[in-house]
Design a protein around this motif. Structure first.
Motif, mmCIF file in Angstrom:
data_model
loop_
_atom_site.group_PDB
_atom_site.id
_atom_site.type_symbol
_atom_site.label_atom_id
_atom_site.label_comp_id
_atom_site.label_asym_id
_atom_site.label_seq_id
_atom_site.Cartn_x
_atom_site.Cartn_y
_atom_site.Cartn_z
ATOM 1 N N ARG A 173 30.515 5.552 45.469
ATOM 2 C CA ARG A 173 31.618 4.599 45.568
ATOM 3 C C ARG A 173 32.905 5.161 44.982
ATOM 4 O O ARG A 173 33.997 4.678 45.286
ATOM 5 C CB ARG A 173 31.241 3.292 44.860
ATOM 6 N N LYS A 174 32.779 6.155 44.148
ATOM 7 C CA LYS A 174 33.955 6.759 43.518
ATOM 8 C C LYS A 174 34.353 8.074 44.187
ATOM 9 O O LYS A 174 35.225 8.784 43.698
ATOM 10 C CB LYS A 174 33.679 6.987 42.034
ATOM 11 N N TYR A 175 33.693 8.385 45.309
ATOM 12 C CA TYR A 175 33.989 9.631 45.998
ATOM 13 C C TYR A 175 35.352 9.554 46.695
ATOM 14 O O TYR A 175 35.758 8.497 47.198
ATOM 15 C CB TYR A 175 32.917 9.920 47.052
ATOM 16 N N LYS A 176 36.012 10.694 46.755
ATOM 17 C CA LYS A 176 37.251 10.828 47.508
ATOM 18 C C LYS A 176 36.920 11.370 48.893
ATOM 19 O O LYS A 176 36.193 12.349 49.027
ATOM 20 C CB LYS A 176 38.214 11.771 46.785
ATOM 21 N N THR A 177 37.420 10.723 49.951
ATOM 22 C CA THR A 177 37.122 11.144 51.315
ATOM 23 C C THR A 177 37.732 12.509 51.597
ATOM 24 O O THR A 177 38.913 12.734 51.356
ATOM 25 C CB THR A 177 37.669 10.126 52.324
ATOM 26 N N VAL A 178 36.904 13.425 52.103
ATOM 27 C CA VAL A 178 37.360 14.770 52.404
ATOM 28 C C VAL A 178 38.176 14.733 53.698
ATOM 29 O O VAL A 178 37.655 14.438 54.774
ATOM 30 C CB VAL A 178 36.173 15.746 52.551
ATOM 31 N N VAL A 179 39.455 15.022 53.569
ATOM 32 C CA VAL A 179 40.372 15.080 54.706
ATOM 33 C C VAL A 179 41.063 16.435 54.736
ATOM 34 O O VAL A 179 41.054 17.138 55.749
ATOM 35 C CB VAL A 179 41.413 13.938 54.641
ATOM 36 N N ALA A 180 41.683 16.818 53.613
ATOM 37 C CA ALA A 180 42.373 18.106 53.502
ATOM 38 C C ALA A 180 41.364 19.177 53.121
ATOM 39 O O ALA A 180 40.978 19.284 51.958
ATOM 40 C CB ALA A 180 43.494 18.021 52.468
ATOM 41 N N ILE A 181 40.919 19.933 54.086
ATOM 42 C CA ILE A 181 39.831 20.875 53.848
ATOM 43 C C ILE A 181 40.239 22.000 52.898
ATOM 44 O O ILE A 181 39.388 22.608 52.232
ATOM 45 C CB ILE A 181 39.320 21.448 55.188
ATOM 46 N N SER A 182 41.522 22.289 52.789
ATOM 47 C CA SER A 182 41.975 23.380 51.922
ATOM 48 C C SER A 182 41.728 23.110 50.447
ATOM 49 O O SER A 182 41.796 24.027 49.628
ATOM 50 C CB SER A 182 43.467 23.662 52.146
ATOM 51 N N ASP B 241 44.195 25.188 42.340
ATOM 52 C CA ASP B 241 44.831 26.021 43.359
ATOM 53 C C ASP B 241 43.853 27.003 43.996
ATOM 54 O O ASP B 241 44.261 27.867 44.775
ATOM 55 C CB ASP B 241 46.010 26.797 42.760
ATOM 56 N N GLU B 242 42.571 26.898 43.670
ATOM 57 C CA GLU B 242 41.574 27.826 44.190
ATOM 58 C C GLU B 242 40.504 27.056 44.963
ATOM 59 O O GLU B 242 40.071 25.977 44.551
ATOM 60 C CB GLU B 242 40.929 28.604 43.045
ATOM 61 N N ALA B 243 40.087 27.617 46.103
ATOM 62 C CA ALA B 243 39.029 26.995 46.897
ATOM 63 C C ALA B 243 38.356 28.061 47.748
ATOM 64 O O ALA B 243 38.979 29.073 48.110
ATOM 65 C CB ALA B 243 39.594 25.892 47.790
ATOM 66 N N ARG C 63 43.879 30.968 47.409
ATOM 67 C CA ARG C 63 44.403 31.237 46.067
ATOM 68 C C ARG C 63 45.864 30.810 46.062
ATOM 69 O O ARG C 63 46.737 31.530 46.551
ATOM 70 C CB ARG C 63 44.272 32.716 45.697
ATOM 71 N N GLY C 64 46.113 29.610 45.549
ATOM 72 C CA GLY C 64 47.461 29.067 45.637
ATOM 73 C C GLY C 64 47.790 28.754 47.086
ATOM 74 O O GLY C 64 47.062 28.046 47.769
ATOM 75 N N ARG C 65 48.911 29.328 47.582
ATOM 76 C CA ARG C 65 49.295 29.102 48.974
ATOM 77 C C ARG C 65 48.739 30.172 49.911
ATOM 78 O O ARG C 65 48.908 30.070 51.122
ATOM 79 C CB ARG C 65 50.818 29.070 49.090
ATOM 80 N N LYS C 66 48.083 31.161 49.349
ATOM 81 C CA LYS C 66 47.580 32.268 50.153
ATOM 82 C C LYS C 66 46.134 32.007 50.571
ATOM 83 O O LYS C 66 45.303 31.606 49.762
ATOM 84 C CB LYS C 66 47.658 33.569 49.353
#
Length: 508
Positions: free
Chosen positions: A432-441, A468-470, A495-498
């Motif tokens: 119930r506290k999950y955030k819906t995944v929309v922005a995959i980045s 900033d990392e994913a 990594r950030g915007r890259k």
């Protein structure tokens, strides 16, 4: 796609042709090619569909559908397993040319698009192609089955007998080497599904032109029905999983619609087509897991996406909670969303009795309408620029659909679920506290190991160090090779915007 010789093929479809990069066992690039053709048109790749991508007789084989001069056409492209060079290409299917009113009939008249379906026998190199000619005036000429052996030689071709039904919909097929092709069809007489309808199981013996048909009598009131069909070599039975829409409920203010289905698991004798057993699919253990371990009072209520027959002849049913939402724009436009939520895994014994079950929290939003059983289509190599999980644009909005949903792997008698999720969700237990995944980045790839009633979870490519990392992967293009227990995927490091895209191999 990974192949048994140890090579991995990465295919990139462009207006210039099909770009192919081949990696060897050591993950080094050993060849690059760009395939062109005088038969199919590279410039029409955005309107193309890959109907299947298989290893046949040790060679990569692509089944490509294109609409040429309003005519659906199927091509078979055979590649060299070491260089990616084209060994052979052929046009193997052509359907009736679309008339000028065909688009309206498909959009508003309930007529199915003309299509091709390709199914390979998992135990041999034989395969079959369905030519589905939905606009044919004669019901008996709407479905044609073409059976091939492992050397791509046509060994049988036959038209399907409509058995008096006005409309037919192909819903499943399995191939038994060079001996038989089994087909499942939904037959009905009015566009209002469920009136005088039947699910029909049929067998085509090699060398014969007439099908042996068995209408499932208890399906006489089935509404819109889909299915997945497989042969279980351990039990000697054909397993048929059917989904029949029973009802739907809508919330007026939110625009969300949830469809409810009757889900049946059936065992069929391949010799006589007799129904040996038929029972509703129960997910009591997955439901109990959701309530007891995930603090989910509603339990689990998902829909099947795939049926997997395991090496011990047991069956795993992969499930997912789904609902759809209609968005009406202020200027009159309408778009749709599909919510792909909690995952369920149900284990069945050879009699179809539930023996184990798991549930995993997940909340994702995809653009467009996605139907149940789409993971079963992905497992055949089916991939499309149009609609569904591969939809590139929806109402002018870039979608992340190909990064959503999940993968299931069975490696070394351990089972894994892989998907992209936000780190903040990964640390929570209450959905119930999950955030819906929309922005995959902002998401990273997570892996859940199912182990004797417990679930262990970890980041597949390492835990991100900060916001900033994913590290996330392209779920739709991934491939698992059972022979080496290796999962290959296109992954992205942010990594950030890259962002850097890489091929990743994970050995489990």
């Amino acid at each position: 796609m990974q192949f048994k010789n140890g090579n991995t093929f990465f295919l990139h479809f462009t207006k210039a042709g099909i770009e192919i990069t081949v990696y060897d066992k050591a993950r080094h690039i050993i060849s690059t090619k760009t395939l062109e053709s005088n038969l199919w048109e590279a410039k029409k790749m955005k309107a193309s569909t890959i109907e299947g991508f298989y290893e046949i007789a040790g060679q990569p084989v692509i089944f490509l559908q294109q609409l040429l001069d309003r005519t659906p056409t199927l091509f078979r492209i055979i590649l060299d397993p070491n260089t990616g060079a084209m060994v052979n290409e052929a046009k193997i299917g052509e359907l009736q040319r679309y008339g000028f009113g065909a688009g309206y009939a498909m959009a508003f008249g309930g007529v199915d698009p003309a299509d091709f379906y390709v199914e390979k026998d998992p135990a041999s190199d034989c395969y079959a192609v369905i030519n589905f000619n939905s606009f044919s005036h004669e019901s008996d000429s709407r479905i044609e089955v073409v059976h091939y052996d492992g050397s791509h030689k046509e060994i049988n071709r036959a038209q399907y007998d409509a058995q008096g039904f006005k409309y037919l919909r192909f819903i499943g097929m399995t191939v038994d080497a060079d001996k038989h092709v089994y087909v499942c069809v939904y037959g009905f007489n009015t566009m209002a599904y469920g009136k005088d309808s039947r699910v029909i199981v049929s067998k085509l013996n090699v060398g014969e032109k007439a099908f042996v048909n068995k209408q499932l009598e208890y399906t006489d009131d089935f509404k819109n029905t889909t299915a997945v069909m497989q042969y279980n070599p351990g039990t000697g039975m054909i397993q048929l999983l059917t989904l029949t829409q029973r009802s739907s409920s809508s919330k007026i203010f939110s625009g969300k619609t949830t469809n409810y289905y009757l889900i049946l698991m059936q065992n069929i004798d391949p010799e006589t087509l007799t129904i040996i057993s038929s029972k509703p699919l129960t997910v009591d253990k997955a439901d109990a897991y959701a309530k007891n371990h995930l603090k989910n009072a509603k339990g689990f209520w998902g829909l099947p996406q795939q049926m997997v027959i395991n090496s011990d002849n047991s069956t795993t049913i992969l499930m997912e909670e789904m609902s759809q939402e209609e968005i009406r724009g202020s200027r009159g436009g309408t778009s749709y969303r599909t919510y792909l939520n909690n995952i369920g895994v149900t284990e069945l014994d050879t009699k179809g009795t539930e023996t184990d079950g798991y549930a995993i929290n997940k909340v994702q939003m995809a653009n467009g309408i996605i139907d149940p059983l789409y993971i079963s289509k992905k497992s055949k190599g089916l991939w499309s620029f149009r609609g569904g999980m591969a939809q590139g644009w929806s109402m002018g909005i870039v979608t992340n659909n190909a990064f959503l949903s999940y993968d299931y792997l069975n490696a070394n008698n351990k089972k894994y679920i892989i998907f992209n999720d936000y780190p903040e969700n990964f640390e929570k237990e209450d959905t119930r506290k999950y955030k819906t995944v929309v922005a995959i980045s902002d998401a990273s790839t997570v892996c859940y190991e199912l182990n004797n009633g417990k679930i262990d979870k970890f980041y597949l490519f390492g835990k991100p160090n900060d916001d900033d990392e994913a590290n996330f992967c392209y779920i739709e293009s991934s491939h698992f090779l059972k022979e080496t227990n290796t999962y290959a995927t296109l992954m992205v490091e942010k990594r950030g915007r890259k962002k850097n895209a890489k091929i990743a191999w994970v050995q489990l």
